[in-house]
Design an enzyme around this catalytic site. Structure first.
Site, short mmCIF file in Angstrom:
data_model
loop_
_atom_site.label_atom_id
_atom_site.label_comp_id
_atom_site.label_asym_id
_atom_site.label_seq_id
_atom_site.Cartn_x
_atom_site.Cartn_y
_atom_site.Cartn_z
N THR A 152 -8.55 -1.69 -0.33
CA THR A 152 -7.80 -2.58 -1.21
C THR A 152 -8.36 -4.00 -1.24
O THR A 152 -8.63 -4.53 -2.32
CB THR A 152 -6.30 -2.58 -0.84
OG1 THR A 152 -5.81 -1.24 -0.86
CG2 THR A 152 -5.50 -3.42 -1.81
N SER A 175 -6.79 4.47 -2.44
CA SER A 175 -6.78 3.01 -2.42
C SER A 175 -7.95 2.37 -3.17
O SER A 175 -7.79 1.30 -3.76
CB SER A 175 -6.76 2.50 -0.99
OG SER A 175 -5.56 2.85 -0.35
N ASP A 210 0.83 -1.20 0.00
CA ASP A 210 0.00 0.00 0.00
C ASP A 210 0.87 1.26 0.00
O ASP A 210 1.77 1.40 0.82
CB ASP A 210 -0.90 -0.01 1.24
CG ASP A 210 -2.06 0.96 1.12
OD1 ASP A 210 -2.13 1.68 0.11
OD2 ASP A 210 -2.89 1.00 2.04
#
Length: 336
Positions: free
Chosen positions: A165, A112, A39
């Site tokens: 995500t 995200s 991430d």
């Protein structure tokens, strides 16, 4: 700028036309496909890690093919009250402009949900969208595709399992902020064999029991469903969600709903790494928002301290332990 780096992209390489048609015919179809996402991670983060460790390269850099995936949003800005904040299409990403002026990075940056949707579906969308197009059409994601061709599928994350995500690979929602709706979709509408991530409402960020009202209800399903998941682990297939009754999905094609077996303690995750496994697993460590990142700092640690000054929470499994446990469940399927 929030970016995503796709570290394992073997199947996408085989399907993307980067190899000649002749070579593609000679290659066998991959049985197992593992996608790893760091991430907020880009090439410069890997370079920084190499400098910190005093190494020339990380092990994943030995893979012979290296690609960069475009995942800036189709529409930038925040999604509020049913519409994107901007009505214009994003202008893309120009590396030369980014190096010349850091202010350039403040325009049309992704987040995200949009970048996860790009990774998980191959389609660009507006910021905050989960598995939906700019026009709110449902996009097929990778776990849905895997189940459609007879494979097992799952997601593992170090943050709440309904966050952007993992959600982009398993669910569909107009905004990432609908955590409870997304969690309910993942549990009752997806056909995933495994879901693992944080968000246990009965524990805080340090893995300590929460007194009184559960703190993390907004990150997972409501308290009633959570209570039923604990009590009905491995056997309950119907749950009361708001005013309706939801039934879990059939994941193996026998037309029977498959119950979630709930795994919570670190010992349970460690035992799940080998040997016989439950048919379907929901793994939620006994901690609130993250495995370790959100834990309270100790020993005078600041943002400039050496890493790991604050001891890890020993009762929480590592991401490696969770991943190995997930693989041990997923590899029960002879199709991969």
């Amino acid at each position: 700028m929030k970016t995503k780096s796709l570290l394992a992209i073997i199947v996408l390489i085989f399907l993307s036309g980067n190899l000649s048609a002749q070579k593609q015919k000679q290659l066998p179809n991959p049985k197992n496909i593992i996608v790893m996402i760091g991430d907020g991670m880009g090439f410069n983060h890997i370079r920084a890690l190499n400098l910190y460790n005093g190494k020339k390269a990380q092990i994943w850099e030995e893979f012979p093919v290296r690609l960069a995936l475009s995942h800036y949003p189709a529409k930038a800005g925040e999604f509020e009250k049913g519409v994107p904040a901007s009505n214009y299409m994003a202008t893309g990403y120009n590396p030369s402009l980014a190096w010349k002026d850091t202010a350039y990075l403040k325009r049309d940056y992704t987040e995200s949900a949009a970048s996860g949707t790009a990774l998980g579906t191959g389609s660009k969308t507006y910021n905050n969208a989960i598995g939906l197009s700019v026009t709110h059409d449902t996009l097929e994601n990778l776990t849905e595709r895997a189940k459609a061709i007879g494979k097992s599928a799952g997601v593992v994350t170090s943050v709440p399992f309904s966050h952007a995500t993992p959600a982009a690979f398993t669910a569909h929602n107009e905004t990432r902020k609908n955590y409870s709706e997304i969690a309910a979709y993942m549990l009752f509408d997806s056909r995933c064999d495994v879901i693992m991530g944080c968000g246990d409402p009965s524990f805080d960020k340090n893995g300590k029991p929460v007194a009184g009202r559960w703190k993390y209800d907004s990150n997972v399903v409501d308290s009633l469903v959570w209570t039923e998941l604990i009590a009905g682990s491995g056997k309950q297939t119907q749950f009361r969600v708001n005013e309706s009754v939801e039934t879990v999905q059939d994941i193996n094609g026998d037309r029977k709903p498959d119950a979630w077996t709930l795994v919570r303690s670190r010992d349970e995750f460690q035992k799940l790494q080998r040997g016989k496994t439950p048919h379907r697993v929901l793994g939620v460590p006994m901690v609130g928002s993250t495995l370790q990142q959100g834990r309270s700092t100790k020993n005078g640690e600041t943002k400039d301290s050496e890493p790991f000054v604050t001891p890890f929470i020993e009762t929480v499994p590592t991401l490696k332990e969770m991943s190995l446990a997930a693989i041990n469940v997923l590899d029960n399927n002879k199709n991969g």
